[in-house]
Scaffold this motif. Structure first.
Motif, mmCIF file in Angstrom:
data_model
loop_
_atom_site.group_PDB
_atom_site.id
_atom_site.type_symbol
_atom_site.label_atom_id
_atom_site.label_comp_id
_atom_site.label_asym_id
_atom_site.label_seq_id
_atom_site.Cartn_x
_atom_site.Cartn_y
_atom_site.Cartn_z
ATOM 1 N N GLY B 77 -4.730 4.016 -6.762
ATOM 2 C CA GLY B 77 -4.005 2.935 -7.420
ATOM 3 C C GLY B 77 -2.534 3.268 -7.522
ATOM 4 N N GLU B 78 -1.743 2.228 -7.811
ATOM 5 C CA GLU B 78 -0.304 2.429 -7.981
ATOM 6 C C GLU B 78 0.165 1.584 -9.158
ATOM 7 N N PHE B 178 4.350 4.941 -9.706
ATOM 8 C CA PHE B 178 3.456 6.025 -10.075
ATOM 9 C C PHE B 178 2.178 5.854 -9.269
ATOM 10 N N ILE B 179 1.606 6.929 -8.786
ATOM 11 C CA ILE B 179 0.320 6.792 -8.121
ATOM 12 C C ILE B 179 -0.788 7.344 -9.011
ATOM 13 N N ILE B 180 -1.960 6.760 -8.802
ATOM 14 C CA ILE B 180 -3.154 7.190 -9.525
ATOM 15 C C ILE B 180 -4.036 7.909 -8.516
ATOM 16 N N VAL B 181 -4.354 9.174 -8.789
ATOM 17 C CA VAL B 181 -5.235 9.908 -7.886
ATOM 18 C C VAL B 181 -6.565 10.204 -8.579
ATOM 19 N N GLN B 182 -7.589 10.362 -7.755
ATOM 20 C CA GLN B 182 -8.942 10.559 -8.246
ATOM 21 C C GLN B 182 -9.600 11.556 -7.302
ATOM 22 N N LYS B 183 -10.642 12.228 -7.769
ATOM 23 C CA LYS B 183 -11.273 13.235 -6.913
ATOM 24 C C LYS B 183 -12.013 12.591 -5.746
ATOM 25 N N GLU B 184 -12.791 11.563 -6.061
ATOM 26 C CA GLU B 184 -13.507 10.862 -4.990
ATOM 27 C C GLU B 184 -12.800 9.555 -4.646
ATOM 28 N N ASN B 185 -12.952 9.173 -3.388
ATOM 29 C CA ASN B 185 -12.315 7.948 -2.943
ATOM 30 C C ASN B 185 -13.198 6.732 -3.223
ATOM 31 N N ARG B 186 -13.281 6.338 -4.502
ATOM 32 C CA ARG B 186 -14.002 5.103 -4.818
ATOM 33 C C ARG B 186 -13.091 4.199 -5.647
ATOM 34 N N GLU B 187 -13.469 2.920 -5.669
ATOM 35 C CA GLU B 187 -12.571 1.945 -6.298
ATOM 36 C C GLU B 187 -12.417 2.190 -7.791
ATOM 37 N N LEU B 188 -11.218 1.959 -8.283
ATOM 38 C CA LEU B 188 -10.961 2.063 -9.714
ATOM 39 C C LEU B 188 -11.790 1.016 -10.446
ATOM 40 N N SER B 189 -12.404 1.418 -11.542
ATOM 41 C CA SER B 189 -13.238 0.451 -12.271
ATOM 42 C C SER B 189 -12.453 -0.156 -13.424
ATOM 43 N N ILE B 190 -11.223 -0.576 -13.158
ATOM 44 C CA ILE B 190 -10.495 -1.243 -14.232
ATOM 45 C C ILE B 190 -10.197 -2.671 -13.817
ATOM 46 N N GLN B 273 -3.344 10.024 8.913
ATOM 47 C CA GLN B 273 -4.211 10.280 7.768
ATOM 48 C C GLN B 273 -4.060 9.111 6.796
ATOM 49 N N VAL B 274 -5.185 8.566 6.348
ATOM 50 C CA VAL B 274 -5.126 7.485 5.355
ATOM 51 C C VAL B 274 -5.043 8.147 3.975
ATOM 52 N N LEU B 275 -3.919 8.010 3.296
ATOM 53 C CA LEU B 275 -3.783 8.634 1.969
ATOM 54 C C LEU B 275 -4.465 7.800 0.891
ATOM 55 N N GLY B 276 -4.676 6.505 1.194
ATOM 56 C CA GLY B 276 -5.386 5.661 0.246
ATOM 57 C C GLY B 276 -5.239 4.194 0.582
ATOM 58 N N SER B 277 -6.186 3.395 0.101
ATOM 59 C CA SER B 277 -6.103 1.944 0.202
ATOM 60 C C SER B 277 -6.498 1.463 -1.183
ATOM 61 N N TYR B 278 -5.584 0.794 -1.891
ATOM 62 C CA TYR B 278 -5.736 0.710 -3.341
ATOM 63 C C TYR B 278 -4.985 -0.476 -3.954
ATOM 64 N N PRO B 279 -5.380 -0.876 -5.142
ATOM 65 C CA PRO B 279 -4.679 -1.953 -5.849
ATOM 66 C C PRO B 279 -3.391 -1.439 -6.483
ATOM 67 N N TYR B 280 -2.419 -2.321 -6.633
ATOM 68 C CA TYR B 280 -1.244 -1.931 -7.423
ATOM 69 C C TYR B 280 -1.035 -2.883 -8.579
ATOM 70 N N TYR B 281 -0.432 -2.352 -9.615
ATOM 71 C CA TYR B 281 -0.247 -3.048 -10.889
ATOM 72 C C TYR B 281 1.242 -3.088 -11.184
ATOM 73 N N ILE B 282 1.766 -4.252 -11.470
ATOM 74 C CA ILE B 282 3.194 -4.360 -11.798
ATOM 75 C C ILE B 282 3.362 -4.632 -13.289
ATOM 76 N N ILE B 283 4.109 -3.781 -13.953
ATOM 77 C CA ILE B 283 4.340 -3.921 -15.397
ATOM 78 C C ILE B 283 5.529 -4.836 -15.618
#
Lengths: 283, 283
Positions: B77-78, B178-190, B273-283
């Motif tokens: 996530g970002e 800011f990036i959000i990193v996680q140990k496993e590559n699964r979708e954020l549950s938020i 290398q795919v570093l991630g595919s993820y949602p982003y949130y704008i504050i």
């Protein structure tokens, strides 16, 4: 002898770069990047040296943003310096340095020595300072404490500390780039053995955010066999999703190829600004 | 409830981003970016949030370099947050704040408010702190001094200070990612109302430094009409003059277009290398 402003305080990595490339000139430290650039603009100093990327002290983006949006000064030179971090103690502790309880440094420097510290000082505390040289100064002023600083060689010299472990940074390939700005766009009158070549830096704003626009831009360089050594997108003043690009070409401004590429880009609707065409020095 | 690590201390801009996007989770501050990433890797926290670019506290390059070279964690996530700096004082001084003698903050924050300070506090002194929140803490602990801090809204809340001038930063368009990193590559549950879209980040290493290689790379995206929102060259571990590229594509990983582009790049001799595919949130 010239007066050269730099991002201080004394004995930072910027100071080390300036001292190495301009050994016999007067140096004036400034507290922030904008203050240093303003000092060049007002004529207080002849040259200004500020970090451009990958810096310990000083935010990278600030330099380009301030130059692009506030004080448009030409870049007249670049210094590329390795980031070498050393562990240093007060001379009183040079024999029992492995018993140190606390390591002082800028948080970026501590982060850069993460692996070394994790291995050798797992139980130590850390104290964060506003610069690596501030850490060295603190250690020099507190000989009674069992503490060490992480800083560069110039900081050890300046504050009379003993380097007890050299090159404790995690990555050898880490370099910082510093740019030299001047009020007028004329060639630097220095003749340094560290001279390593010339480059030209352009700022390019695309007509609008569209798929493939950047690809089109790069065509203008590719078919002329102009080699790009850096490309970076930066958000434009107009907000999220709008970008400009900073591009480095690995040659001096010429009469044909670079002007031809610029004319082609302008015909595509881009706006192009030459930030400088200048020598670079590798330490 | 998740445990979320972030680049501390309490009330930094990273803390503000985490607090806004993840209001009901447990937050754990870390002193450096590598420590925060390591904590995710070891399972001490479930998510880690660290600045990726344009940060006040925390060096940009450190995040990408550490992720690429040391701990390969997927980006999940970002968060894109505006950098809003406020002038704050102890409540005792909220009526006579224009008489303050000294302004405390991180040097990057002071640099970002250069124009405001130059206009309104030309005679003031500056004291540099290791973070904006450390400045707010100091002001809260010294009510007898005529001093102010520059920091964010969360720092004012956390340390009970009164904001006397809002948004004193020079550029409104300034954002931090800011990036959000996680140990496993699964979708954020938020499920956040701040969700603004998806992106995919690739790291691409060119076969060798050659004129036009980057242009060829971008062709693979251009003819598929894949829109790039960021491109940045970074020096590779192998030293000066060798680069890899970080590229952001403004869509989620799909089954056809992005895998097709990657296959084409690999056929050209690039490593991708795919570093991630993820949602982003704008504050």
């Amino acid at each position: 002898m010239m007066k050269i402003g730099y991002l201080g305080p004394k004995a930072t990595f910027t100071d080390l770069a300036v001292t190495t490339v301009f050994p016999n000139h007067e140096k004036v430290p400034y507290n922030t990047i904008p203050e240093c650039i303003d000092a060049v603009s007002s004529g207080e100093v002849e040259l200004g040296v500020v970090p451009l990327e990958n810096a310990i002290e000083g935010s990278v983006n600030l330099t380009i943003d301030y130059l692009v949006h506030e004080q448009t000064l030409p870049i007249v030179g670049e210094i590329v310096a390795p980031i070498q971090q050393h562990l240093m103690v007060h001379p009183n502790h040079s024999d029992d340095w492995d018993a140190i309880r606390c390591v002082y440094s800028h948080s970026h420097a501590i982060a850069q020595c993460h692996k070394f510290l994790h291995k050798h000082f797992k139980q130590a505390m850390y104290e964060y300072t506003t610069s690596t040289s501030a850490a060295a100064k603190f250690v020099s002023e507190n000989p009674e404490l069992k503490i060490a600083a992480i800083a560069n060689r110039l900081a050890a010299q300046t504050y009379g500390l003993t380097i007890v472990q050299e090159n404790i940074h995690d990555y050898d390939y880490n370099h910082t780039r510093f740019i030299i700005v001047q009020k007028e766009n004329r060639e630097l009158s220095i003749d340094s053995p560290l001279y390593a070549g010339d480059k030209t830096t352009l700022m390019i704003t695309l007509p609008k955010d569209q798929a493939g626009a950047l690809h089109q831009v790069l065509s203008a360089f590719a078919w002329r066999k102009l080699n790009l050594t850096k490309i970076e997108s930066r958000p434009a003043k107009t907000g999220l999703g709008n970008y400009f690009f900073i591009i480095d070409i690995d040659q001096k401004m010429d009469d044909v190829l670079i002007p031809g590429a610029i004319a082609e880009l302008e015909a595509l609707g881009c706006s192009v600004q030459v930030l400088g065409s200048y020598p670079y020095y590798i330490i």
